[in-house]
Design a protein around this motif. Structure first.
Motif, PDB file in Angstrom:
ATOM      1  N   ALA A  34       0.828  -1.207   0.000  1.00 44.00           N
ATOM      2  CA  ALA A  34       0.000   0.000   0.000  1.00 44.00           C
ATOM      3  C   ALA A  34       0.865   1.260   0.000  1.00 44.00           C
ATOM      4  N   VAL A  35       1.883   1.284   0.862  1.00 45.05           N
ATOM      5  CA  VAL A  35       2.744   2.470   0.948  1.00 45.05           C
ATOM      6  C   VAL A  35       3.480   2.689  -0.372  1.00 45.05           C
ATOM      7  N   ASN A  36       4.064   1.631  -0.922  1.00 44.71           N
ATOM      8  CA  ASN A  36       4.861   1.773  -2.146  1.00 44.71           C
ATOM      9  C   ASN A  36       4.002   1.917  -3.398  1.00 44.71           C
ATOM     10  N   SER A  37       2.686   1.774  -3.245  1.00 45.67           N
ATOM     11  CA  SER A  37       1.769   1.966  -4.381  1.00 45.67           C
ATOM     12  C   SER A  37       0.978   3.261  -4.267  1.00 45.67           C
ATOM     13  N   GLY A  38       1.322   4.103  -3.286  1.00 47.29           N
ATOM     14  CA  GLY A  38       0.658   5.401  -3.170  1.00 47.29           C
ATOM     15  C   GLY A  38      -0.654   5.389  -2.432  1.00 47.29           C
ATOM     16  N   VAL A  58      -2.595   7.058   2.874  1.00 47.62           N
ATOM     17  CA  VAL A  58      -3.768   7.540   3.626  1.00 47.62           C
ATOM     18  C   VAL A  58      -4.728   6.390   3.907  1.00 47.62           C
ATOM     19  N   GLU A  59      -4.985   5.572   2.889  1.00 43.76           N
ATOM     20  CA  GLU A  59      -5.898   4.444   3.082  1.00 43.76           C
ATOM     21  C   GLU A  59      -5.310   3.442   4.074  1.00 43.76           C
ATOM     22  N   ALA A  60      -3.978   3.277   4.055  1.00 46.67           N
ATOM     23  CA  ALA A  60      -3.334   2.388   5.028  1.00 46.67           C
ATOM     24  C   ALA A  60      -3.483   2.939   6.438  1.00 46.67           C
ATOM     25  N   SER A  61      -3.330   4.254   6.597  1.00 43.12           N
ATOM     26  CA  SER A  61      -3.485   4.855   7.931  1.00 43.12           C
ATOM     27  C   SER A  61      -4.904   4.652   8.454  1.00 43.12           C
ATOM     28  N   LEU A  62      -5.883   4.695   7.554  1.00 43.30           N
ATOM     29  CA  LEU A  62      -7.274   4.476   7.956  1.00 43.30           C
ATOM     30  C   LEU A  62      -7.443   3.099   8.598  1.00 43.30           C
ATOM     31  N   GLY A  63      -6.690   2.111   8.113  1.00 41.37           N
ATOM     32  CA  GLY A  63      -6.788   0.770   8.681  1.00 41.37           C
ATOM     33  C   GLY A  63      -6.484   0.748  10.167  1.00 41.37           C
ATOM     34  N   TYR A  64      -5.493   1.537  10.589  1.00 41.95           N
ATOM     35  CA  TYR A  64      -5.133   1.551  12.002  1.00 41.95           C
ATOM     36  C   TYR A  64      -6.014   2.501  12.812  1.00 41.95           C
ATOM     37  N   PHE A  65      -6.685   3.436  12.133  1.00 47.90           N
ATOM     38  CA  PHE A  65      -7.700   4.229  12.832  1.00 47.90           C
ATOM     39  C   PHE A  65      -8.918   3.370  13.174  1.00 47.90           C
ATOM     40  N   ILE A  66      -9.358   2.520  12.231  1.00 49.43           N
ATOM     41  CA  ILE A  66     -10.574   1.743  12.479  1.00 49.43           C
ATOM     42  C   ILE A  66     -10.281   0.423  13.193  1.00 49.43           C
ATOM     43  N   ASN A  67      -8.993   0.113  13.417  1.00 44.32           N
ATOM     44  CA  ASN A  67      -8.649  -1.138  14.095  1.00 44.32           C
ATOM     45  C   ASN A  67      -9.338  -1.305  15.456  1.00 44.32           C
ATOM     46  N   VAL A  91     -17.293   3.742   6.954  1.00 48.24           N
ATOM     47  CA  VAL A  91     -16.873   2.820   5.890  1.00 48.24           C
ATOM     48  C   VAL A  91     -17.775   2.961   4.672  1.00 48.24           C
ATOM     49  N   LEU A  92     -19.084   3.144   4.906  1.00 45.64           N
ATOM     50  CA  LEU A  92     -20.021   3.326   3.802  1.00 45.64           C
ATOM     51  C   LEU A  92     -19.715   4.616   3.035  1.00 45.64           C
ATOM     52  N   VAL A  93     -19.460   5.694   3.764  1.00 48.40           N
ATOM     53  CA  VAL A  93     -19.134   6.977   3.116  1.00 48.40           C
ATOM     54  C   VAL A  93     -17.835   6.857   2.322  1.00 48.40           C
ATOM     55  N   LEU A  94     -16.829   6.189   2.891  1.00 47.49           N
ATOM     56  CA  LEU A  94     -15.551   6.031   2.198  1.00 47.49           C
ATOM     57  C   LEU A  94     -15.690   5.126   0.975  1.00 47.49           C
ATOM     58  N   THR A  95     -16.573   4.134   1.058  1.00 40.17           N
ATOM     59  CA  THR A  95     -16.822   3.277  -0.099  1.00 40.17           C
ATOM     60  C   THR A  95     -17.371   4.096  -1.257  1.00 40.17           C
ATOM     61  N   ILE A  96     -18.277   5.012  -0.941  1.00 35.69           N
ATOM     62  CA  ILE A  96     -18.816   5.907  -1.969  1.00 35.69           C
ATOM     63  C   ILE A  96     -17.713   6.826  -2.490  1.00 35.69           C
ATOM     64  N   GLY A  97     -16.879   7.328  -1.555  1.00 39.15           N
ATOM     65  CA  GLY A  97     -15.813   8.255  -1.946  1.00 39.15           C
ATOM     66  C   GLY A  97     -14.760   7.619  -2.831  1.00 39.15           C
ATOM     67  N   TYR A  98     -14.344   6.393  -2.488  1.00 38.83           N
ATOM     68  CA  TYR A  98     -13.327   5.697  -3.281  1.00 38.83           C
ATOM     69  C   TYR A  98     -13.913   5.037  -4.525  1.00 38.83           C
ATOM     70  N   GLY A  99     -15.225   4.861  -4.558  1.00 34.16           N
ATOM     71  CA  GLY A  99     -15.835   4.122  -5.647  1.00 34.16           C
ATOM     72  C   GLY A  99     -15.687   2.621  -5.485  1.00 34.16           C
ATOM     73  N   PRO A 124     -15.060  -0.457  -1.874  1.00 31.73           N
ATOM     74  CA  PRO A 124     -14.779  -0.567  -0.436  1.00 31.73           C
ATOM     75  C   PRO A 124     -13.310  -0.265  -0.169  1.00 31.73           C
ATOM     76  N   PRO A 125     -12.987   0.375   0.957  1.00 30.20           N
ATOM     77  CA  PRO A 125     -11.577   0.638   1.297  1.00 30.20           C
ATOM     78  C   PRO A 125     -10.893  -0.656   1.741  1.00 30.20           C
ATOM     79  N   TRP A 126     -10.652  -1.562   0.767  1.00 32.86           N
ATOM     80  CA  TRP A 126     -10.230  -2.924   1.114  1.00 32.86           C
ATOM     81  C   TRP A 126      -8.858  -2.941   1.770  1.00 32.86           C
ATOM     82  N   ILE A 127      -7.981  -1.996   1.418  1.00 30.81           N
ATOM     83  CA  ILE A 127      -6.664  -1.951   2.080  1.00 30.81           C
ATOM     84  C   ILE A 127      -6.853  -1.693   3.575  1.00 30.81           C
ATOM     85  N   SER A 128      -7.674  -0.700   3.904  1.00 31.11           N
ATOM     86  CA  SER A 128      -7.938  -0.363   5.311  1.00 31.11           C
ATOM     87  C   SER A 128      -8.575  -1.539   6.038  1.00 31.11           C
TER      88      SER A 128
END
Length: 338
Positions: free
Chosen positions: A96-100, A103-112, A143-151, A153-157
């Motif tokens: 995730a980090v090396n693919s840009g 932010v989405e990776a950081s979200l994973g640890y926020f929702i952990n 998660v629902l709002v972010l799914t709409i935002g990303y088009g 699901p934030p699967w990385i997070s």
């Protein structure tokens, strides 16, 4: 004694800031390992982490736990599961980090924390307080709002959050110290990782020797990058209250989020800001509820003579007891790295 306790607290806080600070700044490290691919970086992390922690345990001569673990097949099986789950977590994060997608990776640890609560309800049949239910509901809405935002699901997070929550659950069952646990897990990972690196080298696709000494040293330093924050966390966990550690843990995803937005320049349209705002609201609810519960638990221990009813004060003995009542020892913390 008071001065010594204060000094220990400061040392604990410094170690806590160091641990979560290093975890928060680690997105700056993985891009330095290019042109190595994510899987090669992951394999080197497994191999060199074992080398580093094994050398550290040899130095302090702490190996008694290994013999006990080998005689307990159930715990050994749990270590294998933990190693498999953290392999997924590490691999997804590096990619995730090396693919840009910092932010989405950081979200994973926020929702952990929210995922951990959900697992507690579903698997351990834990009962939640109303505020905790509200936090979980707000997190689901995020998660629902972010799914709409990303088009999508934030699967990385979600992958990072669920894999780390399951990892924490398994580690609790294994009940090993942080460095010992990392040693056992990387011992499981070591042979498959080494075989992969040898296969990669045989094909001529390895970057370890092809990109110069500096690159090879950076790949070898993945062991230090993995183990050093864990050592600092262990030093903090025995010196500061768990409530303090619970607040410090948010430093890592905050730093990662800021790096993603300010340093890597990742886009944050309005709908993503809205999703993150809901996540932060859920975490604020959880934190406030945890503080309230902790204060309520301490309140019966803080009763003074003035708080007692007049009848109880009148019937109390006139002289104080000659020996103080024993106090409970503080409970230890089980280090779990993010």
């Amino acid at each position: 004694m008071a001065g010594s306790s204060t000094n220990e607290g400061r040392i604990g806080l410094l170690n806590g800031f160091a641990a979560y600070g290093m975890w928060g700044l680690v997105p700056l490290f993985w891009p330095l390992l290019k042109p190595a691919g994510s899987v090669e970086i992951l394999a080197h992390r497994m191999v060199w982490s074992l080398v580093f922690v094994a050398a550290a345990l040899l130095f302090v001569r702490r190996w008694a736990w290994a013999g006990e673990l080998l005689r307990q097949p159930r715990r050994l099986g749990l270590v294998v599961i933990a190693a498999a789950v953290i392999t997924v977590n590490w691999g997804v994060y590096i990619w995730a980090v090396n693919s840009g997608h910092v932010v989405e990776a950081s979200l994973g640890y926020f929702i952990n924390p929210l995922v951990t609560i959900a697992i507690g309800v579903l698997l351990l049949k834990e009962r939640l307080r109303p505020v905790q239910w509200a936090a979980v509901g707000v997190g689901a809405a995020a998660v629902l709002v972010l799914t709409i935002g990303y088009g999508r699901p934030p699967w990385i997070s979600l992958c990072l959050a669920f894999s780390f929550a399951i990892y924490g659950l398994v580690k609790k069952k294994v009940n090993l110290g942080g460095v010992e646990s990392l040693t056992a897990e990387t011992a499981v990972q070591f042979l498959p990782a080494l075989v992969y690196l040898l296969w990669l080298s045989g094909r001529g696709d390895s970057t370890f020797a092809a990109e110069g000494t500096g690159h090879a040293l950076l790949l070898a330093s993945t062991g230090v990058v993995t183990a050093l924050p864990l050592v600092c966390f262990g030093a903090a966990a025995i010196r500061v209250p768990l409530s303090t550690l619970g607040l410090l843990q948010y430093l890592a995803p905050v730093f990662q989020f800021l790096l993603g937005v300010l340093y890597f320049g990742e886009e944050m349209p309005v709908e993503r800001w809205a999703g993150f705002a809901l996540v932060w609201l859920a975490l604020a609810l959880l934190t406030a509820d945890a503080w309230r519960a902790a204060r309520r638990a301490r309140r019966p221990l803080d009763v003074t003579a003035a708080d007692l009813p007049a009848r109880v004060r009148a019937e109390a003995p006139a002289t104080a007891p000659t020996a103080a009542a024993p106090t409970a020892a503080p409970s230890g913390a089980d280090p779990v790295r993010p």
